[in-house]
Scaffold this motif. Structure first.
Motif, PDB file in Angstrom:
ATOM      1  N   MET A   1       6.002 -23.122  15.890  1.00 31.75           N
ATOM      2  CA  MET A   1       5.762 -21.795  15.354  1.00 31.75           C
ATOM      3  C   MET A   1       6.922 -20.896  15.759  1.00 31.75           C
ATOM      4  SD  MET A   1       2.309 -19.501  15.554  1.00 31.75           S
ATOM      5  CE  MET A   1       2.203 -19.571  17.313  1.00 31.75           C
ATOM      6  N   SER A   2       7.375 -20.112  14.835  1.00 36.64           N
ATOM      7  CA  SER A   2       8.551 -19.273  15.018  1.00 36.64           C
ATOM      8  C   SER A   2       8.242 -18.020  15.834  1.00 36.64           C
ATOM      9  CB  SER A   2       9.066 -18.870  13.638  1.00 36.64           C
ATOM     10  OG  SER A   2      10.048 -17.882  13.737  1.00 36.64           O
ATOM     11  N   SER A   3       9.257 -17.525  16.506  1.00 33.76           N
ATOM     12  CA  SER A   3       9.099 -16.274  17.250  1.00 33.76           C
ATOM     13  C   SER A   3       9.265 -15.067  16.337  1.00 33.76           C
ATOM     14  CB  SER A   3      10.106 -16.216  18.392  1.00 33.76           C
ATOM     15  OG  SER A   3      11.417 -16.218  17.870  1.00 33.76           O
ATOM     16  N   SER A   4       9.545 -15.292  15.053  1.00 36.50           N
ATOM     17  CA  SER A   4       9.733 -14.177  14.127  1.00 36.50           C
ATOM     18  C   SER A   4       8.473 -13.906  13.301  1.00 36.50           C
ATOM     19  CB  SER A   4      10.922 -14.461  13.205  1.00 36.50           C
ATOM     20  OG  SER A   4      10.682 -15.628  12.439  1.00 36.50           O
ATOM     21  N   LEU A   5       7.328 -14.320  13.828  1.00 40.38           N
ATOM     22  CA  LEU A   5       6.064 -14.063  13.135  1.00 40.38           C
ATOM     23  C   LEU A   5       5.682 -12.608  13.265  1.00 40.38           C
ATOM     24  CD1 LEU A   5       3.862 -17.115  14.106  1.00 40.38           C
ATOM     25  CD2 LEU A   5       4.785 -16.556  11.878  1.00 40.38           C
ATOM     26  N   ARG A   6       5.151 -12.077  12.171  1.00 43.27           N
ATOM     27  CA  ARG A   6       4.683 -10.692  12.206  1.00 43.27           C
ATOM     28  C   ARG A   6       3.680 -10.454  11.083  1.00 43.27           C
ATOM     29  NH1 ARG A   6       9.270 -10.725   9.322  1.00 43.27           N
ATOM     30  NH2 ARG A   6       9.512  -9.298   7.590  1.00 43.27           N
ATOM     31  N   LEU A   7       2.904  -9.416  11.242  1.00 43.23           N
ATOM     32  CA  LEU A   7       2.020  -8.940  10.186  1.00 43.23           C
ATOM     33  C   LEU A   7       2.701  -7.752   9.531  1.00 43.23           C
ATOM     34  CD1 LEU A   7      -1.507  -9.026  11.852  1.00 43.23           C
ATOM     35  CD2 LEU A   7      -0.353 -10.813  10.545  1.00 43.23           C
ATOM     36  N   GLU A   8       2.556  -7.664   8.220  1.00 47.42           N
ATOM     37  CA  GLU A   8       3.195  -6.580   7.475  1.00 47.42           C
ATOM     38  C   GLU A   8       2.201  -5.978   6.486  1.00 47.42           C
ATOM     39  OE1 GLU A   8       6.698  -6.716   4.318  1.00 47.42           O
ATOM     40  OE2 GLU A   8       7.395  -7.090   6.370  1.00 47.42           O
ATOM     41  N   LYS A   9       2.248  -4.667   6.327  1.00 50.72           N
ATOM     42  CA  LYS A   9       1.386  -3.984   5.365  1.00 50.72           C
ATOM     43  C   LYS A   9       1.721  -4.436   3.943  1.00 50.72           C
ATOM     44  CE  LYS A   9       0.597   0.245   7.942  1.00 50.72           C
ATOM     45  NZ  LYS A   9       0.755   1.713   7.939  1.00 50.72           N
ATOM     46  N   ILE A  10       0.732  -4.355   3.081  1.00 50.86           N
ATOM     47  CA  ILE A  10       0.920  -4.648   1.668  1.00 50.86           C
ATOM     48  C   ILE A  10       1.586  -3.421   1.036  1.00 50.86           C
ATOM     49  CG2 ILE A  10      -0.203  -5.322  -0.482  1.00 50.86           C
ATOM     50  CD1 ILE A  10      -0.705  -7.289   1.869  1.00 50.86           C
ATOM     51  N   THR A  11       2.648  -3.665   0.284  1.00 54.13           N
ATOM     52  CA  THR A  11       3.386  -2.581  -0.370  1.00 54.13           C
ATOM     53  C   THR A  11       3.616  -2.942  -1.830  1.00 54.13           C
ATOM     54  OG1 THR A  11       5.559  -3.528   0.048  1.00 54.13           O
ATOM     55  CG2 THR A  11       4.631  -2.113   1.786  1.00 54.13           C
ATOM     56  N   ALA A  12       4.163  -2.001  -2.582  1.00 58.08           N
ATOM     57  CA  ALA A  12       4.529  -2.270  -3.975  1.00 58.08           C
ATOM     58  C   ALA A  12       5.566  -3.379  -4.058  1.00 58.08           C
ATOM     59  CB  ALA A  12       5.058  -0.990  -4.631  1.00 58.08           C
ATOM     60  N   ASP A  13       6.373  -3.522  -3.013  1.00 57.60           N
ATOM     61  CA  ASP A  13       7.425  -4.550  -3.018  1.00 57.60           C
ATOM     62  C   ASP A  13       6.910  -5.959  -2.747  1.00 57.60           C
ATOM     63  OD1 ASP A  13       9.406  -2.676  -3.551  1.00 57.60           O
ATOM     64  OD2 ASP A  13       9.738  -2.282  -1.413  1.00 57.60           O
ATOM     65  N   LEU A  52      -0.013  -9.072   5.393  1.00 57.19           N
ATOM     66  CA  LEU A  52       0.655 -10.331   5.107  1.00 57.19           C
ATOM     67  C   LEU A  52       1.101 -10.951   6.422  1.00 57.19           C
ATOM     68  CD1 LEU A  52       2.903  -9.434   2.046  1.00 57.19           C
ATOM     69  CD2 LEU A  52       0.615 -10.447   2.080  1.00 57.19           C
ATOM     70  N   ILE A  53       1.132 -12.267   6.451  1.00 59.76           N
ATOM     71  CA  ILE A  53       1.646 -12.996   7.608  1.00 59.76           C
ATOM     72  C   ILE A  53       3.019 -13.510   7.201  1.00 59.76           C
ATOM     73  CG2 ILE A  53       1.250 -14.868   9.248  1.00 59.76           C
ATOM     74  CD1 ILE A  53      -1.745 -14.809   8.143  1.00 59.76           C
ATOM     75  N   LEU A  54       4.047 -13.067   7.898  1.00 61.60           N
ATOM     76  CA  LEU A  54       5.412 -13.455   7.588  1.00 61.60           C
ATOM     77  C   LEU A  54       6.028 -14.217   8.747  1.00 61.60           C
ATOM     78  CD1 LEU A  54       6.671 -10.147   5.949  1.00 61.60           C
ATOM     79  CD2 LEU A  54       6.046 -12.253   4.787  1.00 61.60           C
ATOM     80  N   ASP A  55       6.808 -15.232   8.395  1.00 59.41           N
ATOM     81  CA  ASP A  55       7.631 -15.957   9.358  1.00 59.41           C
ATOM     82  C   ASP A  55       9.064 -15.680   8.923  1.00 59.41           C
ATOM     83  OD1 ASP A  55       8.878 -17.606  11.109  1.00 59.41           O
ATOM     84  OD2 ASP A  55       7.710 -19.391  10.624  1.00 59.41           O
ATOM     85  N   GLY A  56       9.713 -14.772   9.634  1.00 65.70           N
ATOM     86  CA  GLY A  56      11.006 -14.274   9.150  1.00 65.70           C
ATOM     87  C   GLY A  56      10.750 -13.495   7.875  1.00 65.70           C
ATOM     88  N   GLU A  57      11.368 -13.910   6.797  1.00 69.13           N
ATOM     89  CA  GLU A  57      11.142 -13.259   5.502  1.00 69.13           C
ATOM     90  C   GLU A  57      10.199 -14.060   4.621  1.00 69.13           C
ATOM     91  OE1 GLU A  57      12.161 -10.148   4.908  1.00 69.13           O
ATOM     92  OE2 GLU A  57      12.808 -10.305   6.992  1.00 69.13           O
ATOM     93  N   GLN A  58       9.702 -15.201   5.103  1.00 72.51           N
ATOM     94  CA  GLN A  58       8.846 -16.076   4.301  1.00 72.51           C
ATOM     95  C   GLN A  58       7.380 -15.695   4.440  1.00 72.51           C
ATOM     96  OE1 GLN A  58       9.064 -20.261   5.266  1.00 72.51           O
ATOM     97  NE2 GLN A  58       7.858 -20.831   3.491  1.00 72.51           N
ATOM     98  N   LEU A  59       6.723 -15.481   3.302  1.00 74.54           N
ATOM     99  CA  LEU A  59       5.292 -15.224   3.270  1.00 74.54           C
ATOM    100  C   LEU A  59       4.552 -16.537   3.512  1.00 74.54           C
ATOM    101  CD1 LEU A  59       2.769 -13.526   2.655  1.00 74.54           C
ATOM    102  CD2 LEU A  59       3.181 -13.994   0.232  1.00 74.54           C
TER     103      LEU A  59
END
Length: 159
Positions: A1-13, A52-59
């Motif tokens: 598992m990557s250290s670049s994991l993060r949660l991100e808000k849902i946006t228009a993008d 969203l659950i992101l690993d780096g820039e990957q959803l």
């Protein structure tokens, strides 16, 4: 598992990418699609916490939590406020890599941050369901049901 994991808000993008996220075909009847969850979040903005659950820039997944909700609003004898996982969708080709665990732990941390000491989750029991996943994370059945789902809780300790 990557250290670049993060949660991100849902946006228009990122909403279109979120709606394209698919679980394994054998899980389709066990969890609602992300688009359904986002519609529920739109209809209940004071309750739903979609990310969203992101690993780096990957959803890699989607998680939606709820906070301080009466789980059984039609039961006048149950005034408990609950917080927990409402939805968890991990992309079919990303399962088994720790992303679900990361999402659950992040939601539990947010629950603690908000002053609660217990996390709730419900799931459809079945062969391809998430029951063993939640048990491995420490959730225990409460003996309650919510519709066709069983309810589990995890004691988080002091906030």
């Amino acid at each position: 598992m990557s250290s670049s994991l993060r949660l991100e808000k849902i946006t228009a993008d990122n909403v279109e990418a979120a709606c394209r996220l698919k679980v394994r075909p054998d899980q389709d009847g066990l969890v609602k699609p992300v688009a359904w969850s986002l519609a529920q979040a739109y209809a209940t903005p004071d309750t739903a916490w979609p990310r969203l659950i992101l690993d780096g820039e990957q959803l890699v997944g989607f998680v939606m939590a709820f906070f301080d909700v009466r789980f059984y609003p039609d039961d006048p004898n149950d005034n408990r406020l609950r917080s927990g996982l409402w939805r968890l969708n991990i992309a079919a080709d990303q399962q088994g890599r720790g992303y679900g665990r990361f999402a659950v732990e992040a939601v539990c941390e947010e629950i603690r941050r908000r002053g609660q000491t217990r996390a709730t989750v419900s799931w459809v029991p079945g062969e391809h369901g998430p029951e063993q996943f939640y048990f491995k994370l420490g959730f225990r059945l409460t003996g309650e049901t919510s519709g066709d789902q069983v309810v589990g809780e995890l004691e988080l300790g002091e906030a």
